[in-house]
Design a protein around this motif. Structure first.
Motif, PDB file in Angstrom:
ATOM      1  N   VAL A  84      21.696  38.969  48.712  1.00 55.97           N
ATOM      2  CA  VAL A  84      21.691  38.871  50.416  1.00 55.97           C
ATOM      3  C   VAL A  84      22.859  39.774  50.781  1.00 55.97           C
ATOM      4  CG1 VAL A  84      22.240  37.522  52.389  1.00 55.97           C
ATOM      5  CG2 VAL A  84      20.368  36.654  50.664  1.00 55.97           C
ATOM      6  N   ALA A  85      23.954  39.660  50.050  1.00 52.33           N
ATOM      7  CA  ALA A  85      25.223  40.321  50.530  1.00 52.33           C
ATOM      8  C   ALA A  85      24.897  41.812  50.180  1.00 52.33           C
ATOM      9  CB  ALA A  85      26.364  39.849  49.279  1.00 52.33           C
ATOM     10  N   ASN A  86      24.368  42.204  49.228  1.00 52.27           N
ATOM     11  CA  ASN A  86      23.791  43.581  48.999  1.00 52.27           C
ATOM     12  C   ASN A  86      22.995  44.333  49.961  1.00 52.27           C
ATOM     13  OD1 ASN A  86      25.334  43.935  46.617  1.00 52.27           O
ATOM     14  ND2 ASN A  86      23.590  43.597  45.057  1.00 52.27           N
TER      15      ASN A  86
ATOM     16  N   ALA B 203      22.785  47.406  55.100  1.00 51.58           N
ATOM     17  CA  ALA B 203      22.300  47.558  56.513  1.00 51.58           C
ATOM     18  C   ALA B 203      23.521  47.841  57.053  1.00 51.58           C
ATOM     19  CB  ALA B 203      21.947  46.189  56.821  1.00 51.58           C
ATOM     20  N   LEU B 204      24.909  47.462  56.839  1.00 55.11           N
ATOM     21  CA  LEU B 204      26.205  47.904  57.454  1.00 55.11           C
ATOM     22  C   LEU B 204      26.502  49.221  57.255  1.00 55.11           C
ATOM     23  CD1 LEU B 204      28.745  47.042  58.774  1.00 55.11           C
ATOM     24  CD2 LEU B 204      29.797  46.602  56.904  1.00 55.11           C
ATOM     25  N   GLU B 205      26.060  49.951  56.010  1.00 57.49           N
ATOM     26  CA  GLU B 205      26.410  51.383  55.693  1.00 57.49           C
ATOM     27  C   GLU B 205      25.478  52.168  56.665  1.00 57.49           C
ATOM     28  OE1 GLU B 205      26.127  51.485  51.521  1.00 57.49           O
ATOM     29  OE2 GLU B 205      28.226  51.333  51.028  1.00 57.49           O
ATOM     30  N   TYR B 206      24.054  51.829  56.767  1.00 56.96           N
ATOM     31  CA  TYR B 206      23.250  52.463  57.544  1.00 56.96           C
ATOM     32  C   TYR B 206      23.584  52.539  58.942  1.00 56.96           C
ATOM     33  CZ  TYR B 206      18.985  53.372  60.224  1.00 56.96           C
ATOM     34  OH  TYR B 206      17.817  53.839  61.091  1.00 56.96           O
ATOM     35  N   ARG B 207      24.048  51.484  59.527  1.00 52.41           N
ATOM     36  CA  ARG B 207      24.491  51.263  61.057  1.00 52.41           C
ATOM     37  C   ARG B 207      25.767  52.110  60.932  1.00 52.41           C
ATOM     38  NH1 ARG B 207      23.148  45.464  60.993  1.00 52.41           N
ATOM     39  NH2 ARG B 207      20.982  45.219  61.723  1.00 52.41           N
ATOM     40  N   LEU B 208      26.867  52.156  60.259  1.00 50.85           N
ATOM     41  CA  LEU B 208      27.967  52.928  60.432  1.00 50.85           C
ATOM     42  C   LEU B 208      27.724  54.587  60.111  1.00 50.85           C
ATOM     43  CD1 LEU B 208      30.585  50.897  58.322  1.00 50.85           C
ATOM     44  CD2 LEU B 208      30.252  51.258  60.475  1.00 50.85           C
ATOM     45  N   GLY B 209      26.771  54.849  59.319  1.00 59.05           N
ATOM     46  CA  GLY B 209      26.071  56.235  59.603  1.00 59.05           C
ATOM     47  C   GLY B 209      25.405  56.566  60.924  1.00 59.05           C
ATOM     48  N   LEU B 210      24.913  56.091  61.609  1.00 58.31           N
ATOM     49  CA  LEU B 210      24.207  56.128  62.799  1.00 58.31           C
ATOM     50  C   LEU B 210      25.316  56.010  64.027  1.00 58.31           C
ATOM     51  CD1 LEU B 210      21.206  53.738  63.145  1.00 58.31           C
ATOM     52  CD2 LEU B 210      21.150  56.048  62.632  1.00 58.31           C
TER      53      LEU B 210
END
Length: 81
Positions: A30-32, A37-44
């Motif tokens: 779950v943490a991974n 998801a956090l990295e994806y959103r930060l990229g956006l």
């Protein structure tokens, strides 16, 4: 751990289940996923900020070009008098 009988039957009856390890493993997965998801959103967000920065610079250059055009017009009109 109990010895396994060779007669057959379910392996779940004789093998122990480590609930704590399974819970830790699930929490790590779950943490991974959350990290991904956090990295994806930060990229956006970074891509959006880059586009915004480009638009701001276009506006700054536009204002500078307008000011230069106004100054050039003033100089030309003053030279005609």
């Amino acid at each position: 751990m109990t010895a396994r009988r060779s007669e057959g039957g379910s392996r779940f009856v004789y093998d122990s289940f480590d609930a704590a390890a399974a819970r830790i493993e699930a929490n790590e997965r779950v943490a991974n996923e959350r990290w991904a998801a956090l990295e994806y959103r930060l990229g956006l967000i970074e891509a959006t900020l880059e586009r915004l920065e480009k638009r701001i610079w276009v506006g700054v250059y536009g204002v500078a070009a307008f000011m230069l055009a106004q100054m050039a017009e003033t100089v030309i009109r003053a030279g005609m008098r």
